[in-house]
Design an enzyme around this catalytic site. Structure first.
Site, PDB file in Angstrom:
ATOM      1  N   CYS A  33      74.596  27.874  18.922  1.00 54.51           N
ATOM      2  CA  CYS A  33      75.492  27.798  20.021  1.00 54.51           C
ATOM      3  C   CYS A  33      74.868  26.168  20.961  1.00 54.51           C
ATOM      4  O   CYS A  33      75.742  26.037  21.932  1.00 54.51           O
ATOM      5  CB  CYS A  33      75.098  28.772  22.017  1.00 54.51           C
ATOM      6  SG  CYS A  33      73.156  28.997  21.438  1.00 54.51           S
ATOM      7  N   CYS A 103      70.488  34.957  24.449  1.00 53.64           N
ATOM      8  CA  CYS A 103      69.955  33.896  25.350  1.00 53.64           C
ATOM      9  C   CYS A 103      68.467  34.113  26.411  1.00 53.64           C
ATOM     10  O   CYS A 103      67.679  33.451  26.415  1.00 53.64           O
ATOM     11  CB  CYS A 103      70.899  33.877  27.000  1.00 53.64           C
ATOM     12  SG  CYS A 103      73.160  33.794  26.591  1.00 53.64           S
TER      13      CYS A 103
HETATM   14 FE1  FES Z   1      73.323  30.328  23.668  1.00 54.78          FE
HETATM   15 FE2  FES Z   1      73.612  31.676  26.433  1.00 54.78          FE
HETATM   16  S1  FES Z   1      75.044  30.710  24.610  1.00 54.78           S
HETATM   17  S2  FES Z   1      71.592  30.387  25.014  1.00 54.78           S
END
Ligand code: FES
Length: 145
Positions: A33, A103
């Site tokens: 991400c 996360c």
């Molecule tokens: Fe990667 Fe939240 S989407 S840390």
């Protein structure tokens, strides 16, 4: 989709900022991400986490988990801070959607990376602590975000 606690910590994150001359700093990132989290620890001579701050460049859940993780380790001993797993952070936030579990993992890893930095600086070993996998602190300049 998010609990009230997640929304609260996202909208009013606790302990945002930096600590100058921190005892330990940990920076971790998630390659998928692209989110990045940095935790600063101020640890006193008795091994108590006197202060903690974070900076997160990432999604709302990453901000909320960093905020909660810093609250959970503040005032604690190193040993107690080692118990603050991503599961503990998620529980304290009344849960996260499955796609956001990574996360909270980032928060756990950032704390461990900061503790690792502290241990290295002081030449000590912290029981159960492993070298952070995704500590990107040293290679920061080489990376493009
Ligand atoms: Fe990667 Fe939240 S989407 S840390």
């Amino acid at each position: 989709m998010y609990s009230e606690k997640v929304m609260d910590h996202f909208q009013n994150p606790r302990n945002v900022g930096e600590i100058e001359d921190a005892s330990g700093v940990g920076t971790v990132g998630n390659a998928k991400c692209g989110d990045i989290m940095r935790i600063f620890l101020d640890i006193d001579e008795k091994g108590i986490i006197r202060d903690v701050k974070f900076k997160t460049f990432g999604c709302g859940a990453a901000v909320a988990t960093s905020s909660m993780a810093t609250e959970l380790v503040k005032g604690k001993t190193i040993r107690e801070a080692m118990q603050v797993t991503n599961k503990a952070v998620m529980e304290a936030l009344d849960g996260l959607p499955p796609v956001k579990v990574h996360c909270s993992l980032l928060a756990e890893e950032a704390i461990h990376a900061a503790l690792w930095d502290y241990a290295e600086k002081n030449g000590i070993t912290i029981e159960g602590l492993e070298r952070p996998k995704s500590d990107i602190g040293e290679h920061e300049e080489e990376q493009e975000y």
